[in-house]
Design an enzyme around this catalytic site. Structure first.
Site: not given
Lengths: 380, 198
Positions: A320, A353, A155
């Protein structure tokens, strides 16, 4: 192998204090700062086996191990880092660092500005991914690490890994960019702004200088986290875990907690507002919004990545939707166009995610296979 | 012994067609052993593409750059003429967009190497004569669970090439790891083509 002997065990954080002023991308500068970090494993004689772990939005330096024997929770990536694990601390020297602007021991809005003796609060400058990478490079200098065997992040952490490969090409052998994106989409920025608005409009926020008022914008933080949490999970994953389960089994026709998902989100929000700093949340989401290495190259990501010398591994997760596989493929495509060595996998997962923190088998296998190669390269 | 020498005979033949230091794209690369050997013996640079994440992991384990992807959606992540050789080994018969992939290969690469099981092989013909769909070493699936949907013989493939203005540079036909030159469409179980545009 039992969990106990796969762990890095009891760990302690360290602080590195830097007196050299730090010019920032915003034009501001910090006169000096402190970074809190942890290390696991042994740095080898030629200092070639070091791996930097970059943290995501609400992360910190405590990536593996526990602080004491009764510690209930381990570091945030303990399932990936430890002896015999994919990021094998019997082979690698692993460094976790709390980003500047954080609220876990590195200088940030909640720490004391030495010039005033007061918390920085609203006066703490806005940070960018490139600022963080600069501070991490200085930390590497201090640890005597000229070149990372790998820089790894998921991320926002993946953005740091990508930026490392561009800003310090000769200092990164491998960059592992997981569940990340070359820049946020409008939708992502929108989510971040809703989270920020929740904080900024909390009456306890006091323009960012709530510390002196003995106030905490708890409601704002709680809402920001609840919103974030929804976007980090997938609809399927949430459905599987909570469905439409009711706490009492019947509708109550009111606005208290009725559905299990409500209870879960409120619990997560409350927990978060107890330990996270509101200004840090604002600052970290802004750094996410600003990241766009292609911006200085007329939007041409391949041109931005041209200087990189690292080999790349990218991974994304099918469910995600906050950092979807399409976003990772954009980076992969640019890396290919720039003629870089890159591998890419799209991992089947229901975890949304958050999957980059989980243990979906192909993901663990991929990380293990890749990092085995990295270890062999440095004879670790 | 070099890494190429210990490859399967069919992969060894493909490796022989690939020049040292060239850029190679291996579509449906499986565990990446062709690219691994080419990297080691011929300093080739390249990528493997495979649909199966387990294969991507195997490639990564052997130091091959692998990209998980679906060939049916084309090769849009690759720019024009990025590669010297684009390999599609024993996969074209399982593809829905046969013609499209052939053209895509020659968009991103200078030369394409395509191999496929030859449906015209005598044992296949014999099995059909006995009233059954062929099952053999090169076609090891039953009709009801086969991934293969577009069978062809040598002439069929060459016709498709001609239709798309693709030139056959070289053709080799093999059976049980050995080259066949007499009556290739009858005696060869595997066909190997090296083709280019124009």
């Amino acid at each position: 192998m039992t969990d106990a002997n796969c762990s890095v065990g009891i760990v302690a954080a360290q602080d590195a204090v830097f007196d050299t002023p730090l010019p920032l991308a915003s034009g501001a500068a910090l006169p000096g700062y402190q970074l809190r970090f942890e290390t696991y494993g042994q740095l080898n004689a030629d200092k070639s086996n070091a791996i930097l772990i970059c943290h995501a939005l609400s992360g910190h330096h405590h990536v593996a191990g526990r602080y004491h024997a009764d510690d209930k929770t381990a570091g945030w990536w303990d399932n990936m880092i430890g002896p015999g694990k994919p990021i094998d601390t019997s082979r690698f020297f692993v460094v976790g660092v709390n980003n500047l602007g954080g609220c876990h021991g590195s200088s940030g809005p909640s720490s004391i500005n030495p010039a005033t003796g007061q918390p920085w609060g609203s006066t703490f400058p806005v940070m960018t991914v490139s600022d963080w990478v600069t501070t991490q490079a200085r930390l590497a200098d201090r640890l005597g690490i000229a070149r990372w065997a790998a820089v790894i992040g998921g991320s926002l952490g993946g953005m740091q890994a990508l930026h490392w490969s561009i800003a310090y090409p000769e200092r990164v052998a491998h960059a592992l960019v997981i569940a990340s994106a070359p820049k946020l989409s409008a939708q992502n920025i929108a989510f971040n702004d809703v989270a920020r608005q929740a904080i900024l409009t909390d009456p306890e926020f006091h323009g960012g200088d709530f510390y002196q008022q003995n106030a905490i914008p708890r409601r704002g933080l709680r809402l920001a986290r609840m919103l974030g949490h929804i976007t980090y999970l997938s609809d399927d994953g949430m459905g599987e875990k909570f469905g439409r389960m009711l706490r009492s089994g019947e509708y109550q026709f009111g606005y208290d907690v009725e559905f299990e998902i409500e209870s879960y989100l409120r619990y997560q929000g409350d927990k978060f507002s107890d330990y996270f700093d509101a200004n840090t949340y604002l600052l970290m989401t802004k750094a996410l919004d600003y990241f766009d290495p292609a911006k200085d190259h007329g939007g041409d990501l391949a041109a931005a990545l041209k200087p990189a010398q690292a080999q790349f591994l990218l991974a994304s997760f099918t469910s995600d939707w906050r950092f979807s596989p399409e976003r990772s493929r954009e980076t992969v495509q640019a890396l290919i166009a720039a003629g870089k060595r890159v591998s890419y996998a799209e991992i089947e997962s229901a975890h949304g995610h958050d999957a980059f923190l989980m243990t979906d088998q192909p993901y663990v296998d991929l990380m293990r296979a890749y990092l085995n190669r990295v270890a062999e390269e440095v004879n670790a | 012994m070099s890494a190429i020498d210990i490859l399967r005979p069919d992969l060894r033949l493909i490796a022989d067609w690939i020049a040292p230091n060239s850029r190679v794209l291996d579509l449906g690369c499986g565990d990446g052993q062709l690219l691994a050997a080419l990297q080691q013996d011929k300093q080739v640079q390249g990528y493997g593409v495979d649909f199966d994440v387990a294969n991507v992991v195997r490639c990564v384990a052997s130091g091959v750059n692998a990209l998980q992807g679906d060939l049916e959606s084309g090769l849009c992540q690759f720019g024009e003429q990025r590669f010297d050789h684009v390999v599609l080994s024993q996969t074209i018969q399982a593809m829905r967009h046969t013609e499209a992939i052939l053209n895509e290969m020659l968009r991103v690469g200078r030369e394409a190497i395509v191999t496929f099981p030859n449906f015209g092989y005598w044992q296949n013909r014999l099995q059909i004569l006995h009233g059954h769909m062929p099952v053999s070493d090169t076609m090891p699936y039953q009709w009801y669970d086969t991934p293969n949907i577009h069978w062809c013989m040598l002439g069929d493939f060459e016709e498709l090439c001609a239709k798309n203005r693709i030139r056959v540079l070289e053709r080799v036909v093999m059976d049980k790891g050995k080259r066949v030159s007499l009556l290739p469409n009858l005696r060869g179980s595997l066909a190997f083509y090296r083709v280019a545009r124009g």
